[in-house]
Write a protein that holds these residues in place. Structure first.
Motif, short mmCIF file in Angstrom:
data_model
loop_
_atom_site.label_atom_id
_atom_site.label_comp_id
_atom_site.label_asym_id
_atom_site.label_seq_id
_atom_site.Cartn_x
_atom_site.Cartn_y
_atom_site.Cartn_z
N GLY A 73 0.47 -1.40 0.03
CA GLY A 73 -0.38 0.12 -0.24
C GLY A 73 0.48 1.30 -0.17
O GLY A 73 -0.31 2.58 -0.02
N GLN A 74 2.27 1.26 -0.01
CA GLN A 74 3.18 2.34 0.10
C GLN A 74 2.80 2.99 -0.93
O GLN A 74 2.31 4.21 -1.46
CB GLN A 74 4.65 2.37 -0.41
CG GLN A 74 5.58 2.85 -0.97
CD GLN A 74 6.47 2.60 -0.51
OE1 GLN A 74 7.17 1.93 -0.47
NE2 GLN A 74 7.46 4.00 -0.51
N GLY A 102 4.22 8.03 4.47
CA GLY A 102 4.85 8.58 6.14
C GLY A 102 5.75 8.59 5.87
O GLY A 102 7.08 8.88 4.92
N SER A 103 6.52 9.21 7.26
CA SER A 103 7.79 9.70 7.34
C SER A 103 8.75 7.98 7.31
O SER A 103 7.84 6.81 7.18
CB SER A 103 8.48 9.83 8.38
OG SER A 103 8.21 8.84 9.72
N HIS A 104 10.01 8.22 6.78
CA HIS A 104 10.45 6.65 6.49
C HIS A 104 10.37 5.06 7.19
O HIS A 104 9.48 4.09 7.74
CB HIS A 104 12.25 7.09 5.98
CG HIS A 104 12.08 7.11 4.64
ND1 HIS A 104 12.50 7.06 4.13
CD2 HIS A 104 12.28 9.05 4.77
CE1 HIS A 104 12.36 7.87 3.11
NE2 HIS A 104 12.89 8.60 3.57
N GLY A 105 10.32 6.29 9.04
CA GLY A 105 10.80 5.49 9.67
C GLY A 105 8.74 5.02 9.91
O GLY A 105 8.67 3.28 10.50
N HIS A 106 7.55 5.06 10.49
CA HIS A 106 6.24 5.68 10.14
C HIS A 106 6.25 4.18 9.30
O HIS A 106 5.66 3.21 9.47
CB HIS A 106 5.62 6.17 10.16
CG HIS A 106 5.30 6.88 11.49
ND1 HIS A 106 6.82 7.84 11.80
CD2 HIS A 106 5.08 6.58 12.94
CE1 HIS A 106 6.84 8.64 13.38
NE2 HIS A 106 5.29 7.88 14.45
N ASN A 134 10.81 1.69 0.15
CA ASN A 134 10.79 0.86 1.81
C ASN A 134 10.30 -0.30 2.10
O ASN A 134 10.41 -1.15 2.83
CB ASN A 134 9.66 2.18 2.74
CG ASN A 134 10.98 2.88 2.79
OD1 ASN A 134 12.17 3.49 2.81
ND2 ASN A 134 10.56 4.67 3.14
N THR A 135 8.93 -0.66 1.16
CA THR A 135 8.66 -2.04 1.58
C THR A 135 9.32 -3.00 0.72
O THR A 135 9.57 -4.16 1.67
CB THR A 135 7.77 -1.95 -0.40
OG1 THR A 135 6.83 -0.61 -0.44
CG2 THR A 135 7.46 -3.46 -0.65
N THR A 136 10.71 -2.83 0.03
CA THR A 136 11.72 -4.15 0.15
C THR A 136 12.51 -4.09 1.48
O THR A 136 12.57 -5.42 1.70
CB THR A 136 12.95 -3.16 -1.54
OG1 THR A 136 12.33 -2.74 -1.89
CG2 THR A 136 13.90 -4.33 -1.18
N ARG A 162 24.93 7.79 0.28
CA ARG A 162 24.43 7.41 1.97
C ARG A 162 22.72 8.63 1.76
O ARG A 162 22.50 8.21 2.59
CB ARG A 162 25.21 7.28 2.57
CG ARG A 162 26.93 5.92 1.84
CD ARG A 162 25.80 4.82 2.11
NE ARG A 162 26.17 3.27 2.50
CZ ARG A 162 26.16 1.97 3.38
NH1 ARG A 162 25.73 2.27 4.74
NH2 ARG A 162 26.92 0.97 2.52
N ARG A 163 23.15 9.47 0.89
CA ARG A 163 22.32 10.24 0.94
C ARG A 163 20.79 9.65 1.08
O ARG A 163 19.50 10.15 1.21
CB ARG A 163 22.19 12.00 0.31
CG ARG A 163 23.24 12.63 1.19
CD ARG A 163 22.75 13.92 0.17
NE ARG A 163 22.05 14.88 0.32
CZ ARG A 163 21.00 15.11 1.02
NH1 ARG A 163 21.61 15.21 1.92
NH2 ARG A 163 19.70 15.55 0.62
N MET A 164 20.68 9.16 -0.56
CA MET A 164 19.41 7.95 -0.82
C MET A 164 19.10 6.80 0.02
O MET A 164 19.68 6.40 0.12
CB MET A 164 19.87 7.73 -2.44
CG MET A 164 20.45 8.88 -3.50
SD MET A 164 21.29 7.67 -5.11
CE MET A 164 18.69 6.80 -5.20
N PRO A 165 18.01 7.49 0.65
CA PRO A 165 17.31 6.43 1.05
C PRO A 165 17.22 4.97 0.45
O PRO A 165 17.82 3.97 1.07
CB PRO A 165 15.19 6.61 1.49
CG PRO A 165 15.16 7.89 0.55
CD PRO A 165 16.72 8.53 -0.26
#
Ligand code: UD1
Length: 385
Positions: A73-74, A102-106, A134-136, A162-165
């Protein structure tokens, strides 16, 4: 509907498809038949992952794999999600966690909790994760914590930024995986350098499978020579936080696109629209012709019709290369370094370099085939057998 059999099978708890999958179809000639009881759970959530899933789901069905699809659902807008399932004939997800933005953490944390429940219920032989979102990462962590075998499709890509999520997501996922399915020789070399040669397999790029197939379907018959008309538009997309989230940089990028000769069709990702609105920047100016995010066949057609592409998307850089259109990448680096050969793709790290790069003459050299032969998905399925 086939009878459920075997002790790995559990009653379906959710999802529109329900029950067991239908009878196995025979594998295509030359393809290895996977044990029909192998259960693979694919986890996807963002637009590029649906594109990668399409040929994999088809190859899984052809090989008789018990394949389940979980959508985090991202991405949830119809143009960012459902259109891909419809256009690419991907079976509807068995589960949609509906996690949303949402934010990366949430966002990652919500997916992790939801996926743990799904994986417990499904108890798959493999969890298959795609790319670098983030799903990965959430699916990778959920799988390894439950001691489920984890396969990473599109393993070994590195931007070394390393700036890239996405860089965090792909590095962490590769190092959690039991099987790293690499698209290119360059990706294989990265995995080897990080001590992961033992789990690495070169399978090619599944995006090649789907890109060529869709291009054949959408390319107008009269344009089989693949030459765009000289006054054709450029196609542009900008969505990376490094480009959208700083008002001065975003303004400079938009000004450069607006100053290009001819038309620039800007397919606006929701983040771009939101940030432009937040900073009070107009998207619809100069050469820019603002359009909605494109469905996959429309995107392929738009690349073919264009004289060139300006983007910060990884997938679109590669699609431009595969379809023979010069690309300008608004980033300091690219993971897909093969596209840089002979100037087919040129990096424009600074916005003031965009106009010169995007108006360069198109290269005329033959392109190599670093992204495989269009049969990567069958190799993915064989590797999981
Ligand atoms: C994500 C991936 C990125 C990939 C991209 C493809 C991560 C960290 N990034 O970035 O690698 O290239 O997908 O598009 O996973 N939004 C909507 N509707 C939607 C989805 C998103 O309006 O259907 C908006 C929301 O405001 C959201 C923002 O877009 O906050 C960003 O979405 P998100 O999924 O966090 O990241 P992307 O930029 O799409």
């Amino acid at each position: 509907m086939a009878e459920c059999s075997g002790d790995r099978r559990q009653e379906r708890l959710y999802g529109p498809r329900g029950g067991c999958l239908g009878p196995s179809q025979p594998a295509a000639p030359g393809e290895r038949q996977v044990n029909a009881r192998t259960r693979v759970v694919s986890v996807v959530g963002a637009r590029p992952q649906f594109v990668k899933l399409a040929p994999v789901a088809e190859a899984m069905a052809a090989a008789g794999v018990d394949h389940r699809i979980v959508h985090s659902g991202q991405h949830y807008d119809a143009a960012m999600s459902q259109s891909f399932f419809a256009d690419l004939a991907i079976p509807a997800p068995d589960v949609n966690l509906g996690v949303g933005s949402g934010s990366h953490g949430h966002q990652t944390g919500a997916m992790l909790a939801g996926l743990e429940d799904v994986f417990r219920a499904e108890n798959p032989d493999w969890v298959l994760v795609y790319g670098d979102t983030n799903t990965t990462l959430a699916a990778a962590i959920a799988a390894v914590k439950l001691h489920l075998p984890l396969a990473h499709l599109e393993a070994g890509l590195r931007s070394f930024n390393r700036r890239m999520p996405e860089e965090h997501n792909r590095v962490l996922t590769d190092h959690a995986a039991d099987l790293a399915l690499a698209p290119t020789e360059v990706a294989m070399a990265h995995l080897e350098r990080e001590g992961l040669a033992g789990i690495a397999r070169l399978v090619g790029d599944v995006m090649t499978d789907v890109c060529h197939r869709v291009a054949d379907a959408v390319r107008p018959a009269w344009r089989t020579e693949a030459a765009p008309s000289a006054d054709g538009p450029r196609l542009a997309t900008i969505h990376r936080p490094d480009n959208t989230d700083d008002p001065a940089r975003l303004e400079a990028i938009l000004a450069a696109l607006a100053a290009l000769p001819g038309r620039v069709r800007l397919a606006a990702h929701p983040r771009l629209r939101a940030k432009a609105s937040e900073f009070g920047l107009s998207l619809d100016r100069g050469a820019i012709e603002l359009i909605e995010p494109l469905a996959y066949p429309a995107m392929v057609a738009a690349v073919l019709e264009s004289v060139g592409v300006v983007t910060d998307s990884g997938g679109l850089q590669k699609e431009a290369y595969l379809l023979g259109r010069p690309c300008t990448t608004v980033r300091p680096e690219t993971e897909w370094i093969e596209t840089l050969a002979d100037g087919w793709n040129v990096l424009a790290p600074r916005p003031d370099g965009i106009v010169a790069a995007a108006t360069r003459p198109s290269p005329e050299t033959e392109r190599a085939q670093p992204y495989g032969d269009g049969h990567a998905a069958a190799k993915v399925v064989a590797a999981l057998s």
